[in-house]
Design a protein around this motif. Structure first.
Motif, PDB file in Angstrom:
ATOM      1  N   ARG A 309     102.510  73.764  26.386  1.00  0.00           N
ATOM      2  CA  ARG A 309     101.625  74.636  26.698  1.00  0.00           C
ATOM      3  C   ARG A 309     100.502  74.196  27.618  1.00  0.00           C
ATOM      4  O   ARG A 309     100.150  74.922  28.626  1.00  0.00           O
ATOM      5  CB  ARG A 309     100.817  75.085  25.464  1.00  0.00           C
ATOM      6  CG  ARG A 309      99.614  76.045  25.506  1.00  0.00           C
ATOM      7  CD  ARG A 309      98.892  76.105  24.214  1.00  0.00           C
ATOM      8  NE  ARG A 309      98.255  75.160  23.745  1.00  0.00           N
ATOM      9  CZ  ARG A 309      98.342  74.272  22.914  1.00  0.00           C
ATOM     10  NH1 ARG A 309      99.342  74.361  22.273  1.00  0.00           N
ATOM     11  NH2 ARG A 309      97.226  73.356  22.921  1.00  0.00           N
ATOM     12  N   GLN A 312     101.609  74.447  31.424  1.00  0.00           N
ATOM     13  CA  GLN A 312     101.134  75.807  31.760  1.00  0.00           C
ATOM     14  C   GLN A 312      99.811  76.039  32.578  1.00  0.00           C
ATOM     15  O   GLN A 312      99.665  76.634  33.126  1.00  0.00           O
ATOM     16  CB  GLN A 312     101.901  76.782  30.753  1.00  0.00           C
ATOM     17  CG  GLN A 312     103.126  76.754  30.477  1.00  0.00           C
ATOM     18  CD  GLN A 312     104.192  76.990  31.587  1.00  0.00           C
ATOM     19  OE1 GLN A 312     103.901  77.665  32.757  1.00  0.00           O
ATOM     20  NE2 GLN A 312     104.984  75.767  31.811  1.00  0.00           N
ATOM     21  N   ILE A 313      99.084  75.365  31.541  1.00  0.00           N
ATOM     22  CA  ILE A 313      97.542  75.449  31.987  1.00  0.00           C
ATOM     23  C   ILE A 313      97.374  74.794  33.397  1.00  0.00           C
ATOM     24  O   ILE A 313      96.663  75.254  34.285  1.00  0.00           O
ATOM     25  CB  ILE A 313      96.811  74.862  30.832  1.00  0.00           C
ATOM     26  CG1 ILE A 313      96.660  75.673  29.687  1.00  0.00           C
ATOM     27  CG2 ILE A 313      95.167  74.731  31.581  1.00  0.00           C
ATOM     28  CD1 ILE A 313      95.928  75.014  28.522  1.00  0.00           C
ATOM     29  N   ARG A 315      99.807  74.222  35.514  1.00  0.00           N
ATOM     30  CA  ARG A 315     100.270  74.758  36.743  1.00  0.00           C
ATOM     31  C   ARG A 315      99.655  76.092  37.296  1.00  0.00           C
ATOM     32  O   ARG A 315      99.448  76.326  38.245  1.00  0.00           O
ATOM     33  CB  ARG A 315     101.957  75.178  36.359  1.00  0.00           C
ATOM     34  CG  ARG A 315     102.664  73.936  36.119  1.00  0.00           C
ATOM     35  CD  ARG A 315     104.088  74.405  36.177  1.00  0.00           C
ATOM     36  NE  ARG A 315     105.004  73.300  36.294  1.00  0.00           N
ATOM     37  CZ  ARG A 315     105.621  72.803  37.497  1.00  0.00           C
ATOM     38  NH1 ARG A 315     105.309  73.634  38.544  1.00  0.00           N
ATOM     39  NH2 ARG A 315     106.361  71.824  37.347  1.00  0.00           N
ATOM     40  N   LYS A 316      99.266  76.764  36.036  1.00  0.00           N
ATOM     41  CA  LYS A 316      98.428  77.994  36.272  1.00  0.00           C
ATOM     42  C   LYS A 316      97.039  77.848  36.887  1.00  0.00           C
ATOM     43  O   LYS A 316      96.757  78.717  37.896  1.00  0.00           O
ATOM     44  CB  LYS A 316      98.110  78.858  34.859  1.00  0.00           C
ATOM     45  CG  LYS A 316      97.646  80.105  35.194  1.00  0.00           C
ATOM     46  CD  LYS A 316      97.386  80.876  33.643  1.00  0.00           C
ATOM     47  CE  LYS A 316      96.748  82.149  33.940  1.00  0.00           C
ATOM     48  NZ  LYS A 316      96.476  82.734  32.521  1.00  0.00           N
ATOM     49  N   THR A 317      96.433  76.838  36.714  1.00  0.00           N
ATOM     50  CA  THR A 317      94.880  76.691  37.044  1.00  0.00           C
ATOM     51  C   THR A 317      94.936  75.893  38.565  1.00  0.00           C
ATOM     52  O   THR A 317      94.073  76.580  39.286  1.00  0.00           O
ATOM     53  CB  THR A 317      94.282  75.731  36.198  1.00  0.00           C
ATOM     54  OG1 THR A 317      94.277  76.270  34.860  1.00  0.00           O
ATOM     55  CG2 THR A 317      92.610  75.692  36.554  1.00  0.00           C
ATOM     56  N   SER A 319      95.939  76.071  41.476  1.00  0.00           N
ATOM     57  CA  SER A 319      96.329  76.768  42.624  1.00  0.00           C
ATOM     58  C   SER A 319      95.037  77.212  43.731  1.00  0.00           C
ATOM     59  O   SER A 319      94.082  77.546  43.432  1.00  0.00           O
ATOM     60  CB  SER A 319      96.753  78.239  42.254  1.00  0.00           C
ATOM     61  OG  SER A 319      97.386  78.951  43.375  1.00  0.00           O
ATOM     62  N   ASP A 377      92.582  72.543  24.923  1.00  0.00           N
ATOM     63  CA  ASP A 377      92.704  73.330  26.184  1.00  0.00           C
ATOM     64  C   ASP A 377      91.456  73.563  26.904  1.00  0.00           C
ATOM     65  O   ASP A 377      91.524  73.678  28.222  1.00  0.00           O
ATOM     66  CB  ASP A 377      93.406  74.554  25.783  1.00  0.00           C
ATOM     67  CG  ASP A 377      94.812  74.564  25.059  1.00  0.00           C
ATOM     68  OD1 ASP A 377      95.124  73.406  25.083  1.00  0.00           O
ATOM     69  OD2 ASP A 377      95.424  75.550  24.874  1.00  0.00           O
ATOM     70  N   GLU A 381      90.883  72.551  30.789  1.00  0.00           N
ATOM     71  CA  GLU A 381      90.734  73.915  31.911  1.00  0.00           C
ATOM     72  C   GLU A 381      89.374  73.422  32.404  1.00  0.00           C
ATOM     73  O   GLU A 381      89.317  73.720  33.873  1.00  0.00           O
ATOM     74  CB  GLU A 381      90.549  74.967  31.172  1.00  0.00           C
ATOM     75  CG  GLU A 381      91.780  75.751  30.561  1.00  0.00           C
ATOM     76  CD  GLU A 381      91.769  76.790  29.779  1.00  0.00           C
ATOM     77  OE1 GLU A 381      90.664  77.293  29.409  1.00  0.00           O
ATOM     78  OE2 GLU A 381      92.864  77.467  29.359  1.00  0.00           O
ATOM     79  N   LYS A 385      88.841  72.881  36.650  1.00  0.00           N
ATOM     80  CA  LYS A 385      88.157  73.784  37.568  1.00  0.00           C
ATOM     81  C   LYS A 385      87.364  73.322  38.342  1.00  0.00           C
ATOM     82  O   LYS A 385      86.854  73.371  39.449  1.00  0.00           O
ATOM     83  CB  LYS A 385      87.534  74.916  36.718  1.00  0.00           C
ATOM     84  CG  LYS A 385      88.669  75.715  35.993  1.00  0.00           C
ATOM     85  CD  LYS A 385      87.777  76.999  35.101  1.00  0.00           C
ATOM     86  CE  LYS A 385      88.706  78.117  34.591  1.00  0.00           C
ATOM     87  NZ  LYS A 385      88.392  78.652  33.543  1.00  0.00           N
TER      88      LYS A 385
END
Length: 394
Positions: A309, A312-313, A315-317, A319, A377, A381, A385
């Motif tokens: 999980r 995925q955070i 990889r998703k964040t 970018s 999480d 995150e 950021k």
């Protein structure tokens, strides 16, 4: 009054001209604190050491309980010590049946040295093959199989009979011959910048070693104990090694290493000569107790399952137009930027903003993302950021 920082510079041997220089007064969970109380989110985890976070209560409790019984009592292997036997049993239960006998050391480098000796003893051969951009330690034997000439040149001559081949290149597996004692590989190359093997590559490496009678050694010093989303990195493939090496995340913050093979292979250290491999402090009872508790935490808190999980955070964040690539697996990632200067800019700015990152020995254009596996999480995150906001300024 002289400051702790000045004592650090005056009396502690330095390994780089510009150390990060964060003064730590407390570490807990996924955070470090300096003497002024500033809090830092740790995205390095002591270079994949603190997989269950800093000072996990169950690990601390196990350390205290063992301290009440005994610490060092005799050189490794002479006395029967419960922390060692229980930890060896636990490790065997997690691995394939052929990996059932553990030799404990003080560090990953020492485990590498022991594994190299074991391969020579078992096969009667001397050639050792490793890979370009591989890191296995800094002692002279381990340095001999390091995959970077930059770090080796100043210390030559080194161990003879070693060679390095490109990772992920099937065409050079023919270099493994009847002269080869062993091939040592990382299931994911750490200091190369979290380089993941191509599909089927480790299986082909396994097949070639078996065909030529060479031992296959997997260095799981960075990838072990949940870091890649499996308990061990090799489990992302179907390739099973003859020898496996652990350290870093095994000890929950205390120094311990290990190499594991079959009891038949390990028995070669008992004769011709006797004491074929010895250590005084390897398998320190307190360190073994901490390691056993660490594995317990990973299992009881289902930490490995949570890594997917969090992957995925990540990889998703992560970018952004200034990010060249994002390599890795699980919670071991390399975020590549345009050049080394950009990397150092981001690392410095991130520290200023309370986020600790790092670079890779053999990939200076990439930032290390390898936090404690149980980081929550929200904290993960937030830290990512912050990195993106800094990357936006490049």
């Amino acid at each position: 009054m002289i400051t702790n920082r000045q004592l650090f510079l005056n009396h502690l041997a330095q390994t780089s001209p510009l150390p990060l220089g964060i003064e730590v007064s407390l570490a807990e969970g996924s955070f470090l604190f300096d003497p002024a109380g500033k809090k830092y989110i740790d995205l390095v985890a002591g270079v994949s050491v603190s997989n269950v976070g800093h000072r996990h209560p169950k690990v601390v409790k196990a350390i205290h309980e063992q301290l009440e019984r005994y610490m060092h009592v005799m050189v490794y292997g002479e006395f029967i010590l419960s922390p060692q036997t229980k930890l060896a049993e636990k490790i065997a239960s997690l691995l394939p049946p052929t990996l059932n006998c553990t030799y404990f050391t003080n560090s990953g480098t020492e485990a590498v040295e022991g594994a190299m000796k074991l391969a020579k003893r078992v096969t009667g051969r001397t050639e050792i093959i490793s890979f370009h951009n591989a890191y296995h330690g800094s002692t002279q034997g381990a340095l001999s199989i390091m995959g970077s000439e930059f770090f080796k040149t100043a210390f030559r001559p080194l161990l003879p009979g070693t060679k390095q081949i490109p990772f992920n290149d099937e065409s050079v597996l023919k270099e493994i011959t009847e002269k080869t004692a062993c091939v040592i590989a990382e299931p994911i190359q750490g200091e190369a910048g979290a380089v993941v093997p191509a599909a089927g590559y480790l299986e082909k490496l396994r097949e070639r070693c078996k065909e030529k009678g060479a031992l296959l050694i997997f260095d799981e010093i960075q990838t072990g104990f949940g870091r890649t989303g499996k308990m061990f990195g090799f489990e992302n493939s179907s390739a099973i090694p003859d020898v496996i090496i652990f350290a870093k995340g095994l000890g929950g913050g205390l120094p311990i290493g290990a190499f594991v093979s079959s009891i038949e292979n390990m028995s070669t250290f008992t004769n011709d000569p006797v004491l074929g491999h010895i250590t005084t402090f390897g398998g320190n009872p307190v360190c073994c107790a901490a390691a056993l508790a660490t594995i317990g935490v990973i299992q009881e808190e289902n930490i490995v399952a949570s890594v997917e999980r969090k992957e995925q955070i990540i990889r998703k964040t992560l970018s952004h137009k200034n990010i060249i690539s994002l390599r890795g697996k699980g919670m071991l990632y390399a975020l590549s930027l345009k050049d080394e200067a950009a990397v150092h800019f981001v690392i410095r700015e991130a520290i200023h903003r309370g986020v600790i990152t790092d670079w890779f020995l053999f990939n200076m254009n990439s930032i290390r993302i390898a936090p404690p596996l149980n980081i929550d999480d929200e904290t993960l995150e937030h830290a990512l950021k912050v990195l993106l906001e800094i990357i936006d300024k490049i």
